[in-house]
Write an enzyme that holds these catalytic residues in place. Structure first.
Site, short mmCIF file in Angstrom:
data_model
loop_
_atom_site.label_atom_id
_atom_site.label_comp_id
_atom_site.label_asym_id
_atom_site.label_seq_id
_atom_site.Cartn_x
_atom_site.Cartn_y
_atom_site.Cartn_z
N ALA A 33 40.86 48.74 29.22
CA ALA A 33 40.62 47.42 29.81
C ALA A 33 39.40 47.48 30.73
CB ALA A 33 41.83 46.93 30.59
N GLU A 34 38.59 46.43 30.69
CA GLU A 34 37.34 46.42 31.45
C GLU A 34 37.54 46.49 32.96
OE1 GLU A 34 36.68 43.02 28.45
OE2 GLU A 34 38.30 44.44 28.84
N ASN A 35 38.72 46.12 33.44
CA ASN A 35 38.94 46.16 34.88
C ASN A 35 39.29 47.56 35.38
OD1 ASN A 35 41.41 45.82 33.47
ND2 ASN A 35 42.43 45.28 35.37
N GLY A 36 39.39 48.54 34.47
CA GLY A 36 39.51 49.91 34.93
C GLY A 36 40.79 50.64 34.60
#
Length: 220
Positions: free
Chosen positions: A49-52
């Site tokens: 996921a791009e948020n980490g």
């Protein structure tokens, strides 16, 4: 594909067949987020996921959510053994480095050349493109999962995109509620039809030329 299974679930189940053991996979919001429900128990995949987060697990039960653990859309998730956390800069660096094996995205339009438009409709408010542009350009395989037609009954598979592009010539495979279509150098190749639709239905509902596979399948 199962009694009572709706079109969204059918598309997610078909897309799950493109994901294999050991892959790093990024899923878009909406239909793609259903894909983990259809992976076999022996298929170990690290969802990114791009948020980490690298290593997302199933959706937590009601009351078991952790407010600090969510996916890029802000929905609560769990993590699996071996998962890790990082900041968004590192998460995007993974994408830009080409470490994501497969991304499954929704779309507003896909052209016959594999151009993707999925981040904005001019004049309408949207939350932003998220990681779509990086994922479309750098993931090793780009799969689009979407309804074949928009709410006005117009084909979302087109000769040329009319909406602002996310990326050019990036889509490898299109899975809709009517068909499975490969994007090839020779054009769009219809390989599977989703029941109860027919080859004629798919051709009629597609605003782009289609090549027909010699070994076309029907997905029930």
């Amino acid at each position: 594909m199962g009694v009572g299974m709706n079109s969204r679930e059918k598309m997610a189940k078909r897309a799950a067949q493109e994901i294999h053991h050991g892959m790093i996979v990024n899923l878009g919001i909406g239909i793609p987020s259903l894909i983990p429900n259809y992976l076999s128990s022996d298929c170990s995949v690290m969802f990114h996921a791009e948020n980490g987060i690298l290593g997302m697990g199933p959706t937590p039960g009601v009351g078991e959510e952790n407010a600090h653990v969510c996916n890029a859309a802000g929905y609560p998730v769990t993590t699996v053994a071996g998962s890790s956390y990082c900041d968004s800069a590192i998460a995007f660096a993974m994408i830009r480095r080409g470490l994501v094996d497969v991304t499954v995205l929704g779309a507003l339009e896909v052209s016959e050349g594999g151009d993707l438009a999925n981040w904005i409709v001019p004049g309408k408010r949207v939350p932003g493109m998220g990681g779509a542009m990086e994922l479309a350009e750098r993931a090793k395989k780009v799969i689009v999962v979407m309804n074949h037609c928009n709410k006005n009954g117009e084909s979302k598979i087109v000769h040329k995109c009319s909406l602002p592009l996310t990326a050019k010539a990036c889509v490898n495979l299109i899975i809709t509620d009517q068909a499975v279509i490969q994007v090839t150098k020779k054009g769009l190749l219809l390989t599977e039809v989703m029941a109860p639709y027919t080859i004629h239905d798919v051709i009629r509902h597609t605003n782009a030329p289609l090549l027909i596979s010699d070994h076309i399948k029907t997905n029930e």
